[in-house]
Write a protein that holds these residues in place. Structure first.
Motif, mmCIF file in Angstrom:
data_model
loop_
_atom_site.group_PDB
_atom_site.id
_atom_site.type_symbol
_atom_site.label_atom_id
_atom_site.label_comp_id
_atom_site.label_asym_id
_atom_site.label_seq_id
_atom_site.Cartn_x
_atom_site.Cartn_y
_atom_site.Cartn_z
ATOM 1 N N ILE A 60 43.649 -14.062 -27.531
ATOM 2 C CA ILE A 60 42.644 -14.108 -26.305
ATOM 3 C C ILE A 60 42.446 -15.384 -26.073
ATOM 4 O O ILE A 60 42.351 -16.315 -26.586
ATOM 5 C CB ILE A 60 41.510 -13.368 -26.714
ATOM 6 C CG1 ILE A 60 41.811 -11.889 -27.231
ATOM 7 C CG2 ILE A 60 40.326 -13.302 -25.623
ATOM 8 C CD1 ILE A 60 40.585 -11.266 -27.825
ATOM 9 N N ALA A 61 42.380 -15.682 -24.472
ATOM 10 C CA ALA A 61 42.190 -17.080 -24.083
ATOM 11 C C ALA A 61 40.856 -17.559 -24.309
ATOM 12 O O ALA A 61 39.885 -16.756 -24.139
ATOM 13 C CB ALA A 61 42.414 -17.009 -22.508
ATOM 14 N N ARG A 62 40.765 -18.785 -25.027
ATOM 15 C CA ARG A 62 39.679 -19.329 -25.191
ATOM 16 C C ARG A 62 39.026 -20.173 -24.308
ATOM 17 O O ARG A 62 39.652 -20.947 -23.659
ATOM 18 C CB ARG A 62 39.591 -20.046 -26.588
ATOM 19 C CG ARG A 62 38.374 -20.705 -27.094
ATOM 20 C CD ARG A 62 38.436 -21.341 -28.595
ATOM 21 N NE ARG A 62 37.115 -21.833 -29.112
ATOM 22 C CZ ARG A 62 37.193 -22.558 -30.166
ATOM 23 N NH1 ARG A 62 38.137 -22.467 -30.984
ATOM 24 N NH2 ARG A 62 35.802 -23.008 -30.353
ATOM 25 N N THR A 63 37.603 -19.934 -23.666
ATOM 26 C CA THR A 63 36.906 -20.824 -22.855
ATOM 27 C C THR A 63 36.096 -21.657 -22.936
ATOM 28 O O THR A 63 35.342 -21.212 -23.943
ATOM 29 C CB THR A 63 36.515 -19.840 -21.716
ATOM 30 O OG1 THR A 63 35.670 -19.224 -22.083
ATOM 31 C CG2 THR A 63 37.841 -19.077 -20.996
ATOM 32 N N VAL A 64 35.825 -22.816 -22.392
ATOM 33 C CA VAL A 64 34.679 -23.397 -22.376
ATOM 34 C C VAL A 64 34.072 -23.886 -21.116
ATOM 35 O O VAL A 64 34.689 -23.800 -20.358
ATOM 36 C CB VAL A 64 34.986 -24.716 -23.284
ATOM 37 C CG1 VAL A 64 35.543 -24.538 -24.698
ATOM 38 C CG2 VAL A 64 36.089 -25.526 -22.556
ATOM 39 N N THR A 65 32.819 -24.441 -21.070
ATOM 40 C CA THR A 65 32.103 -24.681 -19.919
ATOM 41 C C THR A 65 32.074 -25.953 -19.790
ATOM 42 O O THR A 65 31.368 -26.769 -20.791
ATOM 43 C CB THR A 65 30.634 -24.075 -20.142
ATOM 44 O OG1 THR A 65 31.023 -22.797 -20.067
ATOM 45 C CG2 THR A 65 29.982 -24.271 -18.593
ATOM 46 N N VAL A 66 32.344 -26.619 -18.657
ATOM 47 C CA VAL A 66 31.897 -28.015 -18.398
ATOM 48 C C VAL A 66 30.406 -28.031 -17.985
ATOM 49 O O VAL A 66 29.857 -27.625 -17.575
ATOM 50 C CB VAL A 66 32.749 -28.343 -16.722
ATOM 51 C CG1 VAL A 66 32.344 -29.833 -16.874
ATOM 52 C CG2 VAL A 66 34.276 -28.151 -16.977
ATOM 53 N N GLN A 67 29.927 -29.338 -19.003
ATOM 54 C CA GLN A 67 28.470 -29.493 -18.829
ATOM 55 C C GLN A 67 28.025 -30.996 -19.014
ATOM 56 O O GLN A 67 29.096 -31.711 -19.463
ATOM 57 C CB GLN A 67 27.806 -28.883 -20.108
ATOM 58 C CG GLN A 67 28.483 -29.137 -21.261
ATOM 59 C CD GLN A 67 27.992 -28.414 -22.519
ATOM 60 O OE1 GLN A 67 27.141 -27.462 -22.288
ATOM 61 N NE2 GLN A 67 28.201 -28.629 -23.712
ATOM 62 N N ARG A 68 26.807 -31.488 -18.887
ATOM 63 C CA ARG A 68 26.535 -33.089 -19.098
ATOM 64 C C ARG A 68 25.975 -33.007 -20.603
ATOM 65 O O ARG A 68 25.439 -32.113 -20.940
ATOM 66 C CB ARG A 68 25.373 -33.242 -17.895
ATOM 67 C CG ARG A 68 25.932 -32.937 -16.590
ATOM 68 C CD ARG A 68 25.025 -33.759 -15.436
ATOM 69 N NE ARG A 68 24.967 -35.092 -15.430
ATOM 70 C CZ ARG A 68 26.129 -35.651 -14.884
ATOM 71 N NH1 ARG A 68 26.753 -34.925 -13.979
ATOM 72 N NH2 ARG A 68 26.206 -36.866 -14.885
ATOM 73 N N GLY A 69 26.317 -33.988 -20.840
ATOM 74 C CA GLY A 69 26.090 -34.610 -22.218
ATOM 75 C C GLY A 69 26.456 -36.013 -22.769
ATOM 76 O O GLY A 69 26.433 -36.736 -21.874
ATOM 77 N N ILE A 70 26.394 -36.154 -23.990
ATOM 78 C CA ILE A 70 26.773 -37.419 -24.611
ATOM 79 C C ILE A 70 28.075 -37.436 -25.195
ATOM 80 O O ILE A 70 28.405 -36.505 -26.116
ATOM 81 C CB ILE A 70 25.706 -37.996 -25.427
ATOM 82 C CG1 ILE A 70 24.518 -37.932 -24.847
ATOM 83 C CG2 ILE A 70 26.023 -39.273 -26.203
ATOM 84 C CD1 ILE A 70 23.140 -38.196 -25.758
ATOM 85 N N VAL A 71 28.987 -38.558 -24.783
ATOM 86 C CA VAL A 71 30.303 -38.568 -25.408
ATOM 87 C C VAL A 71 30.158 -39.851 -26.249
ATOM 88 O O VAL A 71 29.816 -40.918 -25.645
ATOM 89 C CB VAL A 71 31.194 -38.789 -24.185
ATOM 90 C CG1 VAL A 71 32.545 -38.763 -25.039
ATOM 91 C CG2 VAL A 71 31.201 -37.433 -23.410
ATOM 92 N N GLN A 72 30.621 -39.818 -27.636
ATOM 93 C CA GLN A 72 30.623 -40.891 -28.409
ATOM 94 C C GLN A 72 31.954 -41.131 -29.051
ATOM 95 O O GLN A 72 32.186 -40.122 -29.608
ATOM 96 C CB GLN A 72 29.324 -40.551 -29.519
ATOM 97 C CG GLN A 72 27.695 -40.805 -29.141
ATOM 98 C CD GLN A 72 26.787 -40.815 -30.197
ATOM 99 O OE1 GLN A 72 27.045 -39.965 -31.048
ATOM 100 N NE2 GLN A 72 25.785 -41.140 -29.832
ATOM 101 N N GLU A 73 32.114 -42.555 -29.340
ATOM 102 C CA GLU A 73 33.220 -42.751 -30.060
ATOM 103 C C GLU A 73 32.932 -43.497 -31.198
ATOM 104 O O GLU A 73 31.935 -44.301 -31.106
ATOM 105 C CB GLU A 73 34.131 -43.681 -29.245
ATOM 106 C CG GLU A 73 35.564 -43.904 -30.002
ATOM 107 C CD GLU A 73 36.463 -44.985 -29.131
ATOM 108 O OE1 GLU A 73 37.435 -45.489 -29.739
ATOM 109 O OE2 GLU A 73 35.979 -45.469 -28.011
ATOM 110 N N SER A 74 33.340 -43.131 -32.384
ATOM 111 C CA SER A 74 33.059 -43.776 -33.546
ATOM 112 C C SER A 74 34.283 -44.069 -34.589
ATOM 113 O O SER A 74 35.382 -43.521 -34.568
ATOM 114 C CB SER A 74 32.163 -42.974 -34.522
ATOM 115 O OG SER A 74 32.556 -41.821 -34.634
ATOM 116 N N VAL A 75 34.003 -45.387 -35.497
ATOM 117 C CA VAL A 75 35.020 -45.451 -36.245
ATOM 118 C C VAL A 75 34.505 -45.521 -37.744
ATOM 119 O O VAL A 75 33.235 -45.666 -37.954
ATOM 120 C CB VAL A 75 35.576 -46.975 -36.132
ATOM 121 C CG1 VAL A 75 36.217 -47.118 -34.623
ATOM 122 C CG2 VAL A 75 34.367 -47.893 -36.040
ATOM 123 N N THR A 76 35.420 -45.227 -38.899
ATOM 124 C CA THR A 76 34.952 -44.756 -40.070
ATOM 125 C C THR A 76 35.428 -45.663 -41.141
ATOM 126 O O THR A 76 36.761 -46.035 -40.867
ATOM 127 C CB THR A 76 35.015 -43.555 -40.336
ATOM 128 O OG1 THR A 76 36.594 -43.080 -40.467
ATOM 129 C CG2 THR A 76 34.316 -42.550 -39.541
#
Length: 730
Positions: A60-76
Motif C-alpha cells: 500500500i502506498a505510504r503518504t506523508v504531509t508537507v508541514q512547517r517545522g524544525i530541521v536539525q542536523e547533528s553529529v555524534t
C-alpha cells in the motif's frame, strides 16, 4: 554477448566437416534466446515491483504531509564522563606534616584547610625579613628628606614657618591694596557729592506707649505689636465710670505680660487698674509724664489690647516710638493725640529731617518736634496743625544749623483740647566732612601697601634661602632604594613560604585522593589542575591518574561534569562553541542529559590511522546517578532551520543535482521537482516545489511472498544517516 550469439568461422567449418545436423544448431540458438528473455523478464519484474504495485501484491502506498517545522542536523561521537575541574593540591613549602584534616570522600569548600606543616622556621624568617625592611625604609626616608630626624624636623619647621609667613604677607598685601582702592573710590564718590558728611547714624531709646482720656478706658496698639510701622490705632474706647487713678504712695500696679513680651514700668509712674481693666505702662527711662491739675488723670488700655516694650527701653526693629498722653477731661471720649517718632532721615553734617506720625484722635491737633544734644532738648520746630480725624498721618520737619559729628536727641509732641502726648525719643549723629577723611585714609593706605610689598619681598628671599639649605644626596637615595627593594622581595618570599605551610582547597569539590600522612616530610611544589577538556578517552584517564599521584590532596568538582568526545574530522569542522548537545549513557538507558559545547581542540588525535578532534561538552544539571567515568554518547546539533517546510528525507529522491518528490493529487501520483535546503537527520528542508499540506508518497519496494498475497515492504531511501541518504546518494 558475442560468445552467445555468434560463432567463429572455424567452428562452423568444423561442424560442416563433421556433418552435424542443422537441428542441433537451431536448438542451441533457441536455448540462448529463451535465456535472454528470462533475464529480461526478471529485470523488468524487479523494476516494476519497485515502482508499481502488482495486482498480486498487497503493498500500500505510504503518504506523508508537507508541514512547517524544525530541521536539525547533528553529529555524534562517544566519550567518558569526567569532572570539569580536578586539582592536585600541594604544599609550596617544605617541612614536616603536622596535621591532615581531610579524608577521601570529604566535601570541601574553596579556602578550607586541608593539611599543615611545621611553620616555626618560616615564621622566624619572615620576622627577620620584616625587621630588615623597616630598617632599610627608615634609612631611605632619612636620605630622601635630607638629614636625620632632628635636623629634618628643624628644617621642616623653618620651611613651614617661612611659607606660612609668606602666605600671610601676601594676603595682607592683597587686603591693603583692596582697602586703598576702596578709599580711592570713596574719595571720588564724595567729591562728586560735594564732600558730604563722612558718617551719620540714628537710633531709638525705647518703645511706644499710648494714653487715654480720664473719661474712659482707651486701648491702642500698632499693627504688629509695637513694630513701629506707623499704622493707625486699633483700640476701642469704652466708658468706665468706676476706674480711678491716683498718685498716692499706696497705689498698686498690675502688669499683664504676653507670651513673648516684656513689660517694664518707669520708677516715677504709678498706675491703678480696675478689676476689669488691663493696664500696661512702658515709658523709656528718660521719659517724663506731665499731669495737668485735674486729679483724675489716668493711663489705661482696653482689655483686648496688649502693648509691649523691651527691658532695655529700646524700640522694636522699626525704631518707632509712641506717645505718653496727658489729658484733663473726664466727660467725653475724645482723647489726647497718639504720636510715634521715627528715625531721622537725610542726616548730613549740619542738617537732618525729623520724622514721625500723629493720630489726632478726632480732635484738631497741633504738633512739633523737640531736639537738642541732651534730654533737655532746647530747640523745637515750628508748630503745625492737623484737622480733626481718626487717621494716622506721617509728619516730618527739617532742621538746620546742626553741629558736625554731634549726637542729637529728638521727640514728637502733639496737643489737642484733651491733652498733650510726648513720643519716646530717638537719636542721630551728624556726619563729618568726607573728603578730608578720605584723603587721610588714602595716604595711610598707600604707606601700608608699600610696607606690605617690602615684607613680601623679604619673606620670599627668606623662603628661598631655607629651601636651598635643605640638600638631598641622590646617590645615597639610590643605594637605600635598592636595599628597600631587595628587602621587600625577601619579605614577600617569606610571606609566601609561611602561607605555604598551610594547604588550602583552591576549589569547592570532593576529596578523591590523600597522598600523605602526619610525620612525613613534604617537599614544596606548586598545585596543578587537570580538566577533561584537554584530552579524551584513554588519554584523559591517564592524565587524571598521573596528576592524582603527584598531589598531596586531589579534589574533583563532581557537580560540574563534562564529556570529551573525539569527532571525525568531517564532523569536527561543523562544531562550534555554544552549540547544544544531548548526552545519553549506556549505563542509564532512560537518562538523557542536556549539554553544550564549551571547548574545541585545535589539534587532532590519530588512532589506527583514523583522525579525530576532541570536543568538550559540559553537562547541564546532571542527575546524581551520572558518575565519573561512565561511557557517554554525544549528539551535537550543528545546524538548525526553524519554521521551514519539511518532509521526511525518505520522501525525497535525488539524482545528480535534481531532487524530486511524488505528490499525490486526486488519487494520482505526480512526480514534482523540488529545491532542498538543510538535510537533517530524518527530515529535509524544502525551499520550493511544494506547499504546506500537500501529500507526498514515500517510495517503497514490495516483494511478493507467495500465492497468499502477503508482502514485506522495504524502504529504499533511508534517512540522512546511511544508505541513500537525505534525498540523494550519500
Amino acid at each position: 554477448m558475442k560468445s552467445i550469439f555468434h560463432r567463429s568461422r572455424p567452428d562452423m567449418a568444423a561442424e560442416e566437416a563433421t556433418g552435424a545436423p542443422p537441428t542441433r544448431r537451431r536448438r542451441k540458438v533457441a536455448f540462448y534466446g529463451v535465456l535472454v528473455l528470462a533475464i529480461a523478464a526478471v529485470a523488468g519484474f524487479g523494476l516494476r515491483s519497485i515502482y508499481q504495485t502488482s495486482s498480486a501484491s498487497t503493498g500500500i502506498a505510504r503518504t506523508v504531509t508537507v508541514q512547517r517545522g524544525i530541521v536539525q542536523e547533528s553529529v555524534t561521537a562517544s566519550g567518558n564522563i569526567s569532572p570539569a575541574t580536578a586539582v592536585n593540591e600541594n604544599f609550596t613549602a617544605s617541612g614536616t606534616v603536622t596535621a591532615v584534616d581531610v579524608v577521601v570522600g570529604d566535601q570541601v569548600r574553596a579556602g578550607e584547610v586541608l593539611a599543615t606543616i611545621d611553620p616555626t622556621t618560616a615564621r622566624a624568617n619572615l620576622e627577620t625579613a620584616i625587621a630588615n625592611l623597616q630598617s632599610a625604609e627608615t634609612a631611605l626616608q632619612e636620605a630622601q628628606q635630607g638629614g636625620s630626624a632632628s635636623q629634618l624636623a628643624q628644617d621642616k619647621s623653618q620651611l613651614a614657618s617661612a611659607q606660612a609667613q609668606l602666605s600671610s604677607d601676601k594676603q595682607q598685601l592683597i587686603s591693603d591694596q583692596s582697602t586703598l582702592a576702596t578709599a580711592d573710590d570713596q574719595l571720588v564718590t564724595d567729591q562728586r557729592l560735594g564732600c558730604p558728611s563722612a558718617s551719620s547714624s540714628s537710633s531709638s531709646t525705647g518703645s511706644s506707649s499710648t494714653g487715654s482720656s480720664s473719661t474712659g478706658t482707651t486701648g491702642t496698639s500698632s499693627t504688629g505689636t509695637g513694630t513701629g510701622t506707623g499704622t493707625s490705632s486699633t483700640g476701642t474706647s469704652t466708658q468706665a465710670p468706676t476706674t480711678t487713678t491716683t498718685t498716692t504712695p499706696t497705689t498698686t500696679t498690675t502688669t499683664t505680660q504676653a507670651p513673648t513680651t516684656t513689660t517694664t514700668q518707669a520708677p516715677t509712674t504709678t498706675t491703678t487698674q480696675a478689676p476689669t481693666t488691663t493696664t500696661t505702662t512702658r515709658p523709656a527711662p528718660t521719659t517724663t509724664t506731665t499731669t495737668r491739675p485735674a486729679p483724675t488723670t489716668t493711663t489705661t488700655q482696653a482689655p483686648t489690647t496688649t502693648t509691649t516694650t523691651s527691658s532695655t527701653g529700646t524700640t522694636p526693629p522699626s525704631s518707632s516710638s509712641h506717645a505718653v498722653s496727658i489729658s484733663d477731661s473726664a466727660s467725653d471720649q475724645v482723647t489726647a493725640p497718639t504720636v510715634v517718632t521715627s528715625s531721622a532721615a537725610s542726616v548730613m553734617t549740619t542738617t537732618a529731617t525729623l520724622e514721625g506720625s500723629v493720630d489726632p484722635n478726632e480732635a484738631e491737633t497741633t504738633y512739633f518736634f523737640q531736639y537738642g544734644t541732651t534730654t533737655v532738648y532746647g530747640s523745637q520746630t515750628a508748630p503745625t496743625t492737623l484737622d480733626a480725624g481718626a487717621t494716622t498721618t506721617a509728619v516730618s520737619a527739617p532742621v538746620r544749623g546742626l553741629k558736625a559729628a554731634t549726637s542729637y536727641i529728638f521727640r514728637l509732641v502733639a496737643s489737642n483740647n484733651k491733652g498733650t502726648s510726648y513720643s519716646l525719643p530717638q537719636y542721630f549723629i551728624t556726619g563729618t566732612r568726607s573728603c578730608v577723611t578720605d584723603r587721610n585714609t588714602i595716604v595711610s593706605d598707600e604707606q601700608t601697601v608699600q610696607n606690605a610689598k617690602q615684607t613680601v619681598q623679604l619673606q620670599q628671599a627668606s623662603l628661598a634661602a631655607t629651601e636651598a639649605s635643605q640638600t638631598i644626596d641622590t646617590a645615597t637615595i639610590a643605594q637605600d632604594q635598592d636595599a628597600v627593594t631587595q628587602d621587600q622581595q625577601t619579605v614577600t618570599s617569606d610571606q609566601e613560604a609561611l602561607s605555604g605551610t598551610t594547604l588550602t582547597a583552591s576549589i569547592t569539590g570532593t576529596v578523591t585522593a590523600v597522598n600523605g600522612t602526619v610525620g612525613e616530610t613534604a617537599s614544596g611544589s606548586s598545585s596543578s589542575s587537570a580538566s577533561g577538556s584537554s584530552s579524551s578517552g584513554e588519554s584523559a584517564s591517564s592524565a587524571s591518574s598521573s596528576s592524582s599521584s603527584s598531589g598531596f590532596v586531589t579534589i574533583d568538582n563532581l557537580k560540574n561534569l563534562e564529556v570529551v568526545a573525539g569527532f571525525a574530522e568531517a564532523d569536527a569542522t561543523k562544531i562550534a562553541v555554544g552549540q547544544p548537545a544531548t548526552v545519553t549513557l549506556a549505563a542509564l538507558p532512560s537518562t538523557e542529559v542536556a549539554g553544550v559545547v564549551t571547548a574545541i581542540s585545535p589539534t587532532s588525535v590519530v588512532t589506527s590511522n583514523v583522525v579525530t578532534y576532541d570536543e568538550t561538552i559540559s553537562l547541564k544539571n546532571p542527575p546524581a546517578t551520572v558518575l565519573d567515568g561512565m561511557t557517554a554518547d554525544v549528539s551535537v546539533v550543528v545546524e538548525t532551520a526553524a519554521d521551514v517546510l519539511e518532509v521526511p528525507s525518505a520522501a525525497v529522491t535525488t539524482t545528480g543535482l535534481a531532487s524530486t518528490v511524488t505528490v499525490l493529487k486526486n488519487g494520482k501520483q505526480v512526480t514534482t521537482r523540488v529545491t532542498v535546503g538543510l538535510v537533517g537527520n530524518s527530515t529535509t528542508q524544502i525551499l520550493s516545489g511544494v506547499t504546506a499540506g500537500e501529500k507526498l508518497v514515500e517510495p517503497t519496494a514490495t516483494i511478493s511472498a507467495g500465492t497468499t498475497g502477503t508482502s514485506s515492504p522495504t524502504r529504499v531511501f533511508g534517512g540522512g544517516g546511511g544508505g541513500f541518504g537525505g534525498g540523494g546518494f550519500g
